[in-house]
Design a protein around this motif. Structure first.
Motif, PDB file in Angstrom:
ATOM      1  N   ARG A  19     -12.388   5.665  -1.965  1.00 44.27           N
ATOM      2  CA  ARG A  19     -13.133   4.261  -1.527  1.00 44.27           C
ATOM      3  C   ARG A  19     -14.451   4.601  -1.664  1.00 44.27           C
ATOM      4  N   LEU A  20     -14.984   5.841  -1.267  1.00 42.89           N
ATOM      5  CA  LEU A  20     -16.564   5.959  -1.109  1.00 42.89           C
ATOM      6  C   LEU A  20     -16.956   6.525  -2.312  1.00 42.89           C
ATOM      7  N   LEU A  21     -16.179   7.008  -3.191  1.00 42.43           N
ATOM      8  CA  LEU A  21     -16.701   7.106  -4.580  1.00 42.43           C
ATOM      9  C   LEU A  21     -16.928   5.899  -5.369  1.00 42.43           C
ATOM     10  N   ASP A  22     -15.649   5.086  -5.198  1.00 38.95           N
ATOM     11  CA  ASP A  22     -15.947   3.734  -6.065  1.00 38.95           C
ATOM     12  C   ASP A  22     -17.165   2.682  -5.513  1.00 38.95           C
ATOM     13  N   ARG A  23     -17.468   2.793  -4.145  1.00 43.48           N
ATOM     14  CA  ARG A  23     -18.495   2.004  -3.750  1.00 43.48           C
ATOM     15  C   ARG A  23     -19.751   2.460  -3.947  1.00 43.48           C
ATOM     16  N   VAL A  24     -19.952   3.929  -3.980  1.00 44.04           N
ATOM     17  CA  VAL A  24     -21.298   4.399  -4.350  1.00 44.04           C
ATOM     18  C   VAL A  24     -21.543   4.224  -5.617  1.00 44.04           C
ATOM     19  N   LEU A  25     -20.493   4.317  -6.575  1.00 38.30           N
ATOM     20  CA  LEU A  25     -20.792   4.245  -8.217  1.00 38.30           C
ATOM     21  C   LEU A  25     -20.928   2.820  -8.484  1.00 38.30           C
ATOM     22  N   GLN A  26     -20.456   1.863  -7.539  1.00 43.98           N
ATOM     23  CA  GLN A  26     -20.701   0.464  -7.697  1.00 43.98           C
ATOM     24  C   GLN A  26     -22.080   0.028  -7.101  1.00 43.98           C
ATOM     25  N   ALA A  27     -22.762   0.992  -6.252  1.00 44.26           N
ATOM     26  CA  ALA A  27     -23.982   0.269  -5.645  1.00 44.26           C
ATOM     27  C   ALA A  27     -25.059  -0.090  -6.498  1.00 44.26           C
ATOM     28  N   THR A  28     -25.832  -0.835  -5.953  1.00 41.61           N
ATOM     29  CA  THR A  28     -26.949  -1.342  -6.636  1.00 41.61           C
ATOM     30  C   THR A  28     -28.075  -0.144  -7.036  1.00 41.61           C
ATOM     31  N   VAL A  29     -29.090  -0.154  -8.055  1.00 41.06           N
ATOM     32  CA  VAL A  29     -29.897   0.690  -8.237  1.00 41.06           C
ATOM     33  C   VAL A  29     -30.838   0.696  -7.031  1.00 41.06           C
ATOM     34  N   THR A  30     -31.178  -0.363  -6.444  1.00 37.82           N
ATOM     35  CA  THR A  30     -32.031  -0.143  -5.461  1.00 37.82           C
ATOM     36  C   THR A  30     -31.903   0.839  -4.299  1.00 37.82           C
ATOM     37  N   PHE A  31     -30.414   0.738  -3.867  1.00 41.01           N
ATOM     38  CA  PHE A  31     -29.845   1.530  -3.028  1.00 41.01           C
ATOM     39  C   PHE A  31     -30.100   2.869  -3.188  1.00 41.01           C
ATOM     40  N   PHE A  32     -30.118   3.421  -4.324  1.00 39.37           N
ATOM     41  CA  PHE A  32     -30.271   4.750  -4.968  1.00 39.37           C
ATOM     42  C   PHE A  32     -31.931   4.875  -4.837  1.00 39.37           C
ATOM     43  N   ASP A  33     -32.710   4.259  -5.233  1.00 39.97           N
ATOM     44  CA  ASP A  33     -34.039   4.241  -5.089  1.00 39.97           C
ATOM     45  C   ASP A  33     -34.440   4.764  -3.698  1.00 39.97           C
TER      46      ASP A  33
ATOM     47  N   GLN B  98     -15.660  14.416  14.962  1.00 35.82           N
ATOM     48  CA  GLN B  98     -15.363  14.517  13.541  1.00 35.82           C
ATOM     49  C   GLN B  98     -14.886  13.239  12.984  1.00 35.82           C
ATOM     50  N   LEU B  99     -14.622  12.216  13.896  1.00 32.35           N
ATOM     51  CA  LEU B  99     -14.468  10.783  13.260  1.00 32.35           C
ATOM     52  C   LEU B  99     -15.797  10.377  13.163  1.00 32.35           C
ATOM     53  N   VAL B 100     -17.032  10.884  13.241  1.00 34.31           N
ATOM     54  CA  VAL B 100     -18.331  10.220  12.944  1.00 34.31           C
ATOM     55  C   VAL B 100     -18.570  10.465  11.488  1.00 34.31           C
ATOM     56  N   SER B 101     -17.824  11.539  10.963  1.00 25.92           N
ATOM     57  CA  SER B 101     -17.788  11.736   9.544  1.00 25.92           C
ATOM     58  C   SER B 101     -16.955  10.436   9.091  1.00 25.92           C
ATOM     59  N   VAL B 102     -15.955  10.329   9.288  1.00 25.02           N
ATOM     60  CA  VAL B 102     -15.168   9.004   8.758  1.00 25.02           C
ATOM     61  C   VAL B 102     -16.069   7.698   9.045  1.00 25.02           C
ATOM     62  N   GLU B 103     -16.731   7.576  10.151  1.00 23.79           N
ATOM     63  CA  GLU B 103     -17.702   6.428  10.262  1.00 23.79           C
ATOM     64  C   GLU B 103     -18.778   6.380   9.197  1.00 23.79           C
ATOM     65  N   ARG B 104     -19.341   7.692   8.998  1.00 22.69           N
ATOM     66  CA  ARG B 104     -20.329   7.722   7.897  1.00 22.69           C
ATOM     67  C   ARG B 104     -20.015   7.409   6.576  1.00 22.69           C
ATOM     68  N   THR B 105     -18.631   7.916   6.351  1.00 16.82           N
ATOM     69  CA  THR B 105     -18.300   7.471   4.790  1.00 16.82           C
ATOM     70  C   THR B 105     -17.617   6.037   4.809  1.00 16.82           C
ATOM     71  N   GLU B 106     -17.145   5.584   6.201  1.00 18.32           N
ATOM     72  CA  GLU B 106     -16.702   4.242   6.046  1.00 18.32           C
ATOM     73  C   GLU B 106     -18.128   3.328   5.987  1.00 18.32           C
ATOM     74  N   GLU B 107     -19.072   3.530   6.508  1.00 19.41           N
ATOM     75  CA  GLU B 107     -20.431   3.043   6.572  1.00 19.41           C
ATOM     76  C   GLU B 107     -20.725   2.609   5.106  1.00 19.41           C
ATOM     77  N   TYR B 108     -20.657   3.648   3.975  1.00 19.75           N
ATOM     78  CA  TYR B 108     -20.907   3.672   2.711  1.00 19.75           C
ATOM     79  C   TYR B 108     -19.791   2.950   1.981  1.00 19.75           C
ATOM     80  N   ALA B 109     -18.641   3.122   2.526  1.00 20.76           N
ATOM     81  CA  ALA B 109     -17.434   2.540   1.748  1.00 20.76           C
ATOM     82  C   ALA B 109     -17.345   1.034   1.969  1.00 20.76           C
TER      83      ALA B 109
END
Length: 1534
Positions: A1054-1068, A1262-1273
């Motif tokens: 889910r994280l990978l799909d969402r990051v690769l679908q993100a807009t260019v502005t996000f990466f900027d 450790q669930l903070v890591s899930v929270e952080r990945t979920e935030e991006y996903a």
């Protein structure tokens, strides 16, 4: 005589006989005389005296708030007490009893005491004590009154008169009310109810400014200066915990400072001392290493401490921290011994319960022993854990600092053995694993020690019977070793694939624009998925092997107990409660070392692997500038700035390995700079020219010391001052524009303004939202290529060095800006400095003092411009020159805005600022996310299997106690049957020698036939329950392993799909390190750390529930103390959890900048070292590391704060259980079986309570890591993904393009980048696009590719609105040659055709058309590696490879973004011809600032301020004297 008088006085006062005037006891209670005089009047007199001391307290009229309710209650209680004593004195006078004067004296002193005390409280309320509980002395003297009132009430209640006579009953009621008031007073002291408003003293009512505020936690130094009690109970941490509970712990600056011995600078200097001692040998090793004193402030001028010599890292760590570590080992032994006291005292206590006539004192002694040993063990274990965490921090500061320093010093040739991803991974994962060794080492020896002590104690309990269970355990040791080796190999493989995945993700994020332009997201998703698949395959093996370990060691105690008791009974012994439950407790202790040992071994083996990897890095060769540069006598070099004589340099390592590098040609044909002869005089301008890949950048790298000098002489005047280097690929820091230019130097307004003007940055700063305070993204992503080049040049110029090395700063700017830079900056501002300029702009060569012509790594000729210019092929009339050989593509032309992100910098400072930290508790959504990632049904099945496992374990133990109880019932007859044999009492066996007391007769003598059938029945049931338990254990272990694998896979996908679908502005606007952190450390938590701790948490929760059920069943009275303890437990953990959660988040937040800074340092190493800024960067690393360690130290301390309190609750439970058992033994019958069961469970309560909250908090962390990945996903802005099903497969067929009133702004609040653009392009037409920086040229391409969505208008492609077409469909139908020629690690074939759609011959053909076939064949053909980000090719060659990609496409529309800026003139002419031939029937849009590129276009678009100002044929526009195009053609230098 005096004694006689005193006796008479006391006797008369107390109405007692003269021969015993002052009796202590009377009628079974303390005498009224002793009670009223000693326990009443005396404490009240003390209260009056001490309270009077506070009547002179200085008063303050500055307090404006109302009195805290605690103080008010105390004042009212004191006043009412005085009134009650007055009433009591009146009643005494009415009664006229014999001891009337005694009561009047007691009441009078009490009345006086409470009145004085009341006055004291009123005074204290007007003083600074108001904001506290008040002086502790007042509490002490009030507590002294408690015995008097308790005994008075007891005397009254024992006397019948006080319930029948009205006046006496009134006295009883008054005394009861006084007791209640005293209780209220004490409660008001304990809970003062002081609100936040009361914590401030105000200067006056007008401004309300604080006079004495509480000190800010961010200004306090942790622990230093605290007393013993404060350190023992972590009282120094309370202000921080309070702040956390109030939700005000949002920034790292709010956390305490580190104690000085833990500060990074101090630790680093100490570690370096130890390194030097180890390097110099043993001769000085007897000296004591001294801790350096802390330095005030940071001294960036301090020389870098070099880590030199082949020194073993483990040896240095041992020298630095060994002694302290071994002393902690001694403490560990004490802790272990205290844990063994538990089962032994349990045995004594159960024996006491079994013996009806046992003396009461024996039971009390057992309970006191239990209390003392558990308390001592708790305190010592807490101290041990905290001290180990400090050693961990010391080693962490040492290793991270050493690794960073090594990176600053290592030679570039050596460093290329590692990719950037590998180096970052070593810094994160490997260092953590080595640090985990500090937690594991003491377990390595303590576990076997525990094991053998337990075996000895088991032998004393059950004799040879324990050998059966032990045999099974020992048989599993080789299997365990096999599991450990499999775990290690799988772990190594998993790490390798993790490295590969992180490296691939790094490249993907670097090249995300190219991936989106070419619509390669599906391909790279598959590529990452393949890496992840291999990683997960090994993770799956790991988790199943872990599950096998969990199963074996969870089932083992059951198997050992069954075997031990079966053998013991079959040998003819009779089980007793003491023996059974002591054995059960010891088996539990036996399992701990057996269970933990494989994990400890695993951790140590992991640390060994990681240590070897780190050691390999530390063995890399350092730069040795002393040896690299030659010293030449001063008379020979008065006017010499740089001298090269017969010098040969290589990118190869001295041992023959190679380092691929930009401009080196790399691969098997790595470029060699041979026989260089060059003499540069001070203050001269030297221009270096040559074709693609001839070694111009390598020459500059050789001068700065980044290459390996093989032979010859290299002299640089005043090289210690450093160089002003403007690198070919501009390296920009993630900071403001001003900070980038100042680069650590002090701000000088005059120089700064001069540099801004000379580097043509004034206009750009006007455009940027916050001027020079605007933050630029990581690696300058929010700036155009031209802006990055000029910013890097400005930084170099501001350094004010004597020697400047300028690596083609003119390539990325248009003609008039290049002219400005040459004239204002290089010739005027830098006049008098030595300047070496590599360039391909021949129009500027004639201004040089000397020109150097290079080819194939050699200087062919040096001379004046007049001598060299004829040797270079004369330029065509547009003034295009031999371009930079090694020009890195990211230097975009000034005009060609990289997706115009210079205009897309947000006004919001947080956008590019610090990463945002979530606050408050973890949302339930995070738990829900993980639940569904595991799978709802699977998660429920895991919980059910856990429940069944725990229930079967409890039933298993209960059956044992039931068996013993029934044995006890039938025991008398069995004993009579076997009276011929004198059975040894069970407690005698405890410390008897490890052999049987007398030879065992045959079993028949002991057991009757009935007893045998009974034993068979009980054993069968017992073994069956045990078998069920092992089945449920296996089910739980393997279901859990399968569940966490499913979760790890789902979360990553889910994280990978969402990051690769993100807009260019996000990466900027998002730093690369922040995104990478999700894919590295956060995913590592999801894969490994979270499952590990979650497994422990679930086991602990069910264990605790089972324990509470068993204890309550065995001793129901224990529920009485358990309820208040449970409330206390809840309050403590609630107080702790808020702060610990925030501290963990702050740890995550402060960890990212360490890695981002390290990654940034590695990328800009050349610039940092050339400018001699390494010391400053090290200081920055220290600051970041200190901030992280502050949070980590506070987090560790908070865990121990909690632990010591929970340990004390555990001590209370165990002591309470023992006390209840002893009391019940005195008054009623206690079932020894149930008592033994309850106590054996209770012994582990301390560990369970502590384990529950620490594992829960750790799980939450450790669930903070899930929270952080979920935030991006879930929250990243993504590009539209829907497709147009009706779209013809061949679309676009013609390439007809039309912009209709297109308006586009990058974000709300920013000016329009395209402002009403309308133009129509016919099919097959060739269009050139020109315009100044920010005019919107590149934005047109972005709009066409839908990288940014339009605000208004539409774009038609073949008469179809592109917004109605799927993004993937649209980009597949277009082609682009971006200015940034990004290559991915892999082969030439993979870079040309990643989706494998073409034959090899087609690939070879396009390489030939791009004039690359010779270079590629020299490197090994299509299967040749291109290196990380294409580093084995020069910048020009990389652009040619990107052109080859476009030649393969069948798209009808081609966009070219100044794609040949880095190739020489001859190649460029051939390429232009190729493009014309290959794309003659296709629509071509070309952005250019060099007019010759577009002079043969059909029409030209001139852009200005987002509008099309001119659109016509080049010829028509040239004839119009007023046109902008005409002016551009006029200024091109022909």
């Amino acid at each position: 005589m005096r004694d006689s008088w005193l006796s008479e006085l006391v006797s008369g006062l107390c109405h007692t006989p003269e021969d015993d005037p002052f009796p202590l006891w009377q009628d079974g209670n303390l005498s009224p005389c002793f009670n009223q005089l000693v326990l009443g009047a005396l404490p009240h007199a003390g209260m009056a005296v001490f309270s009077a001391c506070y009547l002179s307290m200085a008063r303050s009229n500055l307090l404006q708030t109302s009195a805290p309710c605690g103080w008010t209650l105390r004042l009212v209680s004191a006043l009412l007490a005085a009134l009650l004593f007055t009433a009591d004195a009146i009643l005494v006078g009415i009664l006229q009893q014999a001891d009337m004067y005694l009561d009047v004296l007691a009441d009078g002193s009490a009345l006086l005491a409470w009145l004085v005390h009341c006055s004291a409280i009123a005074v204290l309320l007007r003083s600074s004590f108001r904001r506290t509980r008040g002086p502790p002395l007042l509490l002490a003297i009030t507590l002294l009154l408690v015995p008097n009132i308790v005994i008075t009430l007891m005397i009254y209640y024992d006397s019948q008169e006080y319930f029948t006579e009205p006046i006496k009953l009134t006295r009883l009621v008054l005394t009861s009310v006084r007791a209640f008031l005293l209780l209220v007073y004490l409660l008001a002291f304990a809970f003062p109810c002081i609100g936040e408003a009361d914590y401030t003293l105000n200067i006056n009512t007008v401004d309300g400014s604080p006079l004495l505020p509480e000190p800010d936690t961010g200004e306090i130094v942790a622990e230093d200066g605290s007393d013993c009690l404060s350190r023992l109970f972590y009282l120094w941490l309370n202000p921080l915990l309070r702040r956390g509970r109030q939700g005000d712990l949002g920034r790292p600056q709010h956390v305490y400072h580190l104690p000085w011995k833990l500060r990074t600078r101090v630790v680093w200097r100490y570690f370096h001392q130890c390194w030097e001692r180890c390097r110099k040998g043993a001769k000085r090793s007897d000296q004591q290493d001294q801790w350096p004193q802390p330095m005030k402030g940071s001294d960036s001028k301090e020389e870098l401490l070099k880590l030199e010599g082949d020194v073993g890292l483990l040896r240095v760590l041992h020298k630095a921290f060994g002694l302290r570590f071994y002393l902690l080992g001694v403490l560990k032994v004490t802790v272990i011994l205290s844990t063994f006291a538990g089962p032994l005292l349990l045995s004594s206590l159960v024996n006491f319960i079994e013996e009806k006539e046992a003396p009461f004192s024996q039971g009390v002694a057992c309970v006191l022993g239990l209390f003392a040993t558990t308390l001592a063990g708790s305190v010592l274990r807490n101290i041990y854990t905290f001290q180990i965490s400090k050693v961990f921090l010391l080693a962490s500061a040492s290793l991270v600092s050493a690794f960073y320093d090594k990176t600053l010093q290592v030679s570039s040739c050596s460093l290329t053995e590692f990719t950037l991803g590998e180096v970052v991974n070593q810094m994160s994962t490997d260092i953590i694993r080595v640090l985990n060794f500090f937690n594991s080492f003491h377990e390595l020896w303590s576990l076997p020690f525990c094991f053998f002590v337990t075996l000895y104690l088991l032998n004393l309990q059950v004799g040879a019977a324990f050998l059966g269970g032990l045999g099974v355990a020992l048989m599993l040791v080789p299997f365990n070793k096999f599991l450990a080796s499999r775990i290690l190999s799988n772990n190594t493989q998993m790490l390798k694939y993790k490295d590969d995945r992180v490296k691939l993700m790094t490249e993907i994020l670097f090249g995300i624009r190219v991936i989106k332009f070419y619509n390669w997201e599906p391909h790279f998703t598959q590529k990452v998925a393949r890496c992840r698949e291999q990683e997960l395959a090994h993770l799956k093996n790991l988790k199943y092997l872990d599950a096998m370990c969990v199963y074996i060691w969870a089932a083992l105690p059951v198997i050992i107990c069954v075997l031990t008791f079966v053998i013991y009974v079959l040998l003819g012994h009779q089980l007793t409660a003491a023996k059974v439950f002591t054995t059960v407790a010891l088996v539990g202790m036996l399992i701990t070392p057996l269970n933990a040992f494989p994990w400890v071994m695993n951790s140590i083996l992991e640390a060994k692997v990681s240590l070897e990897r780190l050691q390999r890095y530390f063995k890399l060769t350092n730069q040795d500038l002393e040896a690299y540069y030659t010293q030449v006598s001063s008379e020979d070099t008065n006017q010499t700035s740089i001298l090269l004589s017969q010098a040969t340099f290589s990118w190869r390592l001295p041992d023959g390995g190679e380092a691929g590098e930009t401009g080196s040609g790399a691969g098997t044909g790595s470029l060699l700079l041979q026989n260089l002869n060059l003499h540069v005089t001070k203050g001269s301008l030297v221009v270096v020219v040559g074709k693609v890949g001839c070694g111009k950048s390598s020459l500059l790298a050789a001068i700065t010391g980044e290459l390996n000098r093989i032979s010859g002489v290299l002299y640089v005047a005043n090289r210690e001052a450093g160089f002003g280097l403007a690198a070919q690929e501009p390296w920009i820091q993630h900071a403001s524009v001003r900070d980038n230019i100042l680069f650590g130097k002090d701000y000088s307004a005059a120089l700064y303004q001069a540099v801004i003007e000379a580097c043509a940055l004034s206009d750009d700063l006007d455009v940027l939202p916050n001027g020079d305070k605007t933050e630029v993204g990581e690696n300058g992503v929010t700036l155009s290529g031209g802006q990055k080049a000029r910013l890097a040049l400005a930084r170099a110029v501001y350094m004010d060095k004597e020697i400047y090395l300028l690596d083609d700063p003119l390539a990325a700017v248009d003609t008039d800006v290049a002219e400005h830079l040459m004239k204002k900056c290089i010739l005027e501002l830098l006049k008098g400095k030595t300047r070496i300029l590599c360039t391909h702009r021949i129009e500027f060569v004639d201004r040089a003092d000397m020109v150097v012509l290079m080819d194939n790594g050699t200087i062919i000729k040096t001379g004046t411009p007049a001598e060299i210019l004829p040797l270079i092929q004369s330029e065509p009339k547009m003034g295009k020159t031999d371009p930079k050989a090694d020009q890195k593509d990211e230097q975009q032309s000034e005009d060609e805005l990289a997706p115009l992100p210079d205009l897309c910098v947000d006004d919001d400072p947080d956008l590019l600022g610090a990463e945002q930290k979530r606050v408050g508790g973890l949302a339930w959504g995070v738990y829900r996310t993980y639940w569904f990632a595991v799978g709802g049904i699977l998660a429920a099945a895991i919980l059910m299997s856990l429940l069944l496992m725990q229930a079967s374990k409890n039933v298993f133990d209960w059956w044992l106690s039931h068996w013993i109880s029934s044995l006890k019932t039938n025991g008398s007859s069995s004993a009579n049957d076997s009276s011929s044999v004198g059975l040894v009492p069970p407690h005698v066996l405890l410390f008897s020698p490890g052999r049987l007391i007398s030879p065992l007769p045959s079993v028949e003598v002991f057991v009757s036939t009935n007893a045998t059938s009974d034993v068979t029945f009980y054993l069968t049931i017992y073994s069956s329950i045990g078998a069920f338990n092992t089945v449920f254990t296996a089910l739980r272990a393997f279901l859990f392993a399968y569940g966490v694998i499913c979760a790890a896979s789902a979360i990553h996908n889910r994280l990978l799909d969402r990051v690769l679908q993100a807009t260019v502005t996000f990466f900027d606007v998002t730093p690369l390190g922040r995104i990478l952190n999700r894919f590295s450390s956060d995913l590592y938590s999801v894969d490994d750390s979270l499952p590990f701790i979650l497994n422990i948490l679930l086991a602990t929760v069910f264990n605790l529930l089972g324990m509470l059920v068993v204890i309550s069943y065995g001793l129901p009275w224990v529920l009485v103390p358990l309820l208040p303890l449970a409330l206390l437990y809840y309050r403590i953990q609630n107080f702790y959890r808020h702060t610990s959660r925030e501290l963990k988040r702050l740890c995550s937040l402060t960890l990212s900048p360490i890695y981002s800074h390290f990654s940034e340092t590695t990328t800009g190493l050349g610039t940092i070292r050339a400018s001699c800024s390494a010391a400053r960067f090290r200081e920055e690393n220290f600051e970041r590391l200190d901030q992280y360690q502050r949070c980590l130290f506070a987090s560790n301390a908070a865990m121990q704060w909690l632990d010591i309190r929970l340990q004390l609750i555990g001590v209370a439970v165990v002591t309470g259980l023992g006390a209840i058992a002893v009391i019940q033994h005195q008054y009623s019958v206690v079932d020894p079986g149930l008592l033994g069961l309850a106590l054996s469970y209770a012994l582990s309560i301390t560990q369970l309570l502590s384990g529950l909250i620490s594992s829960f908090t750790e799980t939450e962390m450790q669930l903070v890591s899930v929270e952080r990945t979920e935030e991006y996903a879930t929250e990243l802005p993504t590009e539209p993904q829907q497709l147009n099903a009706q779209l013809p497969a061949a679309w676009p067929q013609h390439g007809c393009l039309e912009f209709c009133d297109v308006v586009l702004a990058y974000r709300e609040g920013l000016p329009n980048a395209l402002d009403g653009v309308s133009l129509a392009v016919r099919p097959g037409e060739k269009i050139g696009i020109v315009g100044r920086t920010g005019s919107g040229k590149s934005t047109m391409f972005l709009a066409l590719f839908r990288m940014v969505e339009l605000n208004r208008g539409k774009i038609l492609l073949d008469q179809l609105d592109i917004s109605s077409v799927g993004v993937a469909q649209l980009r597949s139908g277009l082609a682009i040659i971006p200015q940034d020629p990004f290559l991915f690690s892999g082969t030439v074939r993979e870079n040309l055709d990643p989706c494998e759609r073409h034959e090899d011959q087609q690939l070879l053909d396009v390489l030939d058309q791009c004039h690359l076939s010779a270079a590629v064949s020299r490197m090994g053909g299509l299967d040749a590696e291109v290196g990380e980000r294409g580093k084995f090719f020069s910048a020009g060659q990389r652009q040619l490879l990107c052109l080859a990609r476009a030649l393969l496409t069948q798209a009808k529309v081609l966009c070219i973004d100044e794609a040949t800026a880095s190739v020489d003139q001859k190649t460029d002419k051939l390429l232009q011809q190729t493009i014309r031939e290959k794309f003659q029937d296709k629509t071509v849009l070309t952005i250019a600032h060099r007019i010759n590129t577009i002079m043969d276009c059909d029409r030209v678009v001139v852009m200005h301020a987002g509008k099309v100002v001119e659109f016509d044929t080049p010829a028509a526009l040239c004839q119009n004297d007023t046109s902008i195009f005409h002016r551009l053609v006029g200024g091109r230098g022909d």
